[in-house]
Enzyme design. Structure first.
Site, PDB file in Angstrom:
ATOM      1  N   LYS A  42      -7.078   3.331  -3.263  1.00  7.31           N
ATOM      2  CA  LYS A  42      -7.434   3.332  -1.846  1.00  7.31           C
ATOM      3  C   LYS A  42      -7.657   4.766  -1.392  1.00  7.31           C
ATOM      4  O   LYS A  42      -6.906   5.670  -1.767  1.00  7.31           O
ATOM      5  CB  LYS A  42      -6.292   2.674  -1.058  1.00  7.31           C
ATOM      6  CG  LYS A  42      -6.465   2.641   0.452  1.00  7.31           C
ATOM      7  CD  LYS A  42      -5.283   1.908   1.094  1.00  7.31           C
ATOM      8  CE  LYS A  42      -5.300   2.014   2.601  1.00  7.31           C
ATOM      9  NZ  LYS A  42      -4.133   1.319   3.216  1.00  7.31           N
ATOM     10  N   LYS A  65     -10.310   0.205  -2.116  1.00  7.58           N
ATOM     11  CA  LYS A  65     -10.160  -0.011  -0.675  1.00  7.58           C
ATOM     12  C   LYS A  65     -10.436   1.284   0.079  1.00  7.58           C
ATOM     13  O   LYS A  65      -9.584   2.171   0.108  1.00  7.58           O
ATOM     14  CB  LYS A  65      -8.757  -0.520  -0.348  1.00  7.58           C
ATOM     15  CG  LYS A  65      -8.515  -0.758   1.146  1.00  7.58           C
ATOM     16  CD  LYS A  65      -7.108  -1.281   1.403  1.00  7.58           C
ATOM     17  CE  LYS A  65      -6.783  -1.377   2.882  1.00  7.58           C
ATOM     18  NZ  LYS A  65      -5.410  -1.891   3.142  1.00  7.58           N
ATOM     19  N   ASP A  69       0.862  -1.183   0.000  1.00  2.11           N
ATOM     20  CA  ASP A  69       0.000   0.000   0.000  1.00  2.11           C
ATOM     21  C   ASP A  69       0.899   1.233   0.000  1.00  2.11           C
ATOM     22  O   ASP A  69       1.530   1.558   1.014  1.00  2.11           O
ATOM     23  CB  ASP A  69      -0.890   0.025   1.243  1.00  2.11           C
ATOM     24  CG  ASP A  69      -1.945  -1.077   1.249  1.00  2.11           C
ATOM     25  OD1 ASP A  69      -1.697  -2.157   0.670  1.00  2.11           O
ATOM     26  OD2 ASP A  69      -3.010  -0.865   1.861  1.00  2.11           O
TER      27      ASP A  69
END
Length: 326
Positions: free
Chosen positions: A225, A261, A162
Site C-alpha cells: 500500500k 492499494k 493495514d
C-alpha cells in the site's frame, strides 16, 4: 532475521534467489541493494501516457462500478465514534439507496477500537472490515505495543490489517529489522489479510519504493500500500506503477498473486479510472478485482456515485443528493 545465524534455512516455498534473500539480514541487504534501479524518466512518461487514455460510454460505466467495488471506505480521524462507523457501514452496504444495483464497497477501514462496531454493522453484508494498526500513521512505538494493536483488531473481528513500516529503520538500511516486524505482524494478524503501508512519500525516490515493495512481499505482505493518507505526497500514479510492477514480477517468479492499494489523494472518478488503466496495463487484467486492487479513500466514493448517475441519466442532481460519508 536480525539475530538469525548465517546457517538458518531459507524460507520454504520461495524460488532460489528469493528464498536465499530471507536467510539473514546480510542476504536481504544484498538482494535489495542488487535490484535494478528504476528509470524515473521512463516511468513518469509511461504513467502520463497511460493517464491520457480516454475511457467513455459503457466502458466508463463498467470502470466506475469496478472502482466502487474496490473502495476501502475509510475514516481515520480523532473524532471517530461508533455512530459514525455505523453510518459509514450503511453506506458501505448500499452506497446509493436510489440505485440498488450499485456494487457494495470492498471494505470499511477504521481504528482498532472501532472494529467491533464495524463488524456488528456489516455482519452478513459481504463487506470486509479493515483496521489500521502498528502505531498508525507514524509507526513510532515498541513492537509490543504494535502487536497489541494488531491482536485487538483481529480479536475484534477484522478481516484485514493495514500496518505501517518503520520508515526510519528502512531509510537507515536496517532492512532486517523492518522484515522482522512485518513477519511478526503477519503471524499476529492471521488469518486476516495483511496490507503493508510503505508511506512512499517519505522513502526518498522510486528506487527505495521498489526495494520497500520487495521487502514487504518477502516478509509476507498480502498487499503493498502506498500511503497512510496523512503524508504528502500520498498516492501517485508513477509510485503505483512501481508497486504494480513489483506484484506482477512477484507473481511471475513465485506463482503467488499479491495486491496493491493506493491511498490518499484519490478523489475523483477521473483519477480512479486512470489508476484502473494502470492496473490493466502494468499488472494485467487479473488485478482488476478487489481481491488484488483497492482504493484507500473516503471522498472518492461520492464522486464515483455522481459520475455513475451521469453515465446512466445524462445528468446528476449534485453532491447534496448523495449521502455524504464524512
Amino acid at each position: 532475521m536480525v539475530d538469525s545465524p548465517p546457517s538458518s534455512p531459507p524460507e520454504a516455498g520461495l524460488p532460489g534467489d528469493l528464498a536465499e534473500a530471507t536467510r539473514d539480514e546480510a542476504a536481504l541487504t544484498r538482494f535489495l541493494r542488487g535490484l535494478p534501479g528504476i528509470d524515473a524518466v521512463g516511468l513518469e512518461q509511461r504513467a502520463a501516457s497511460l493517464a491520457g487514455r480516454a475511457v467513455k460510454g459503457d466502458a466508463k460505466l463498467r470502470a466506475i462500478d469496478t472502482a466502487i467495488g474496490m473502495v476501502d471506505l475509510t475514516t481515520l480521524e480523532g473524532a471517530d465514534n461508533a455512530s459514525k462507523v455505523r453510518a459509514l457501514a450503511a453506506k458501505a452496504r448500499h452506497p446509493d439507496s436510489r440505485f440498488p444495483d450499485v456494487p457494495r464497497v470492498a471494505a470499511l477501514c477504521v481504528y482498532p477500537d472501532l472494529v467491533s462496531d464495524a463488524v456488528a454493522a456489516l455482519r452478513g453484508s459481504g463487506v470486509g472490515v479493515a483496521s489500521v494498526a502498528t502505531a498508525f500513521p507514524s509507526g513510532r512505538s515498541t513492537i509490543r505495543a504494535k502487536l497489541a494493536e494488531v491482536e485487538l483488531a483481529v480479536e475484534s473481528g477484522a478481516d484485514e490489517v493495514d500496518m505501517v513500516i518503520d520508515r526510519g529503520a528502512f531509510l537507515a538500511g536496517e532492512y532486517g529489522r523492518v522484515f522482522d516486524e512485518i513477519e511478526q505482524v503477519r503471524a499476529a494478524c492471521a488469518p486476516a489479510h495483511l496490507k503493508v503501508i510503505l508511506e512512499t512519500g517519505e522513502l526518498g525516490g522510486y528506487d527505495n519504493v521498489w526495494r520497500a515493495s520487495w521487502l514487504a512481499l518477502l516478509a509476507g505482505a498480502d498487499f503493498v500500500k502506498t500511503s497512510t493518507g496523512k503524508v504528502s505526497p500520498a498516492a501517485t500514479l508513477p509510485v503505483t506503477h512501481v508497486l504494480l510492477r513489483a506484484v506482477r514480477e512477484w507473481r511471475d517468479r513465485t506463482g503467488q498473486p499479491r495486491g496493491v492499494k493506493p491511498a490518499g489523494g484519490i478523489r475523483t472518478t477521473k483519477d480512479a479510472v486512470r489508476y484502473l488503466v494502470a492496473v490493466l496495463e502494468v499488472a494485467g487484467p487479473e488485478w482488476l478485482s478487489p481481491e488484488l486492487f483497492r482504493f484507500g479513500a473516503s471522498g472518492l466514493l461520492n464522486d464515483l456515485l455522481m459520475q455513475r448517475e451521469t453515465q446512466l441519466d445524462g445528468h446528476y442532481s449534485g453532491p447534496d443528493q448523495v449521502a455524504v460519508d464524512l
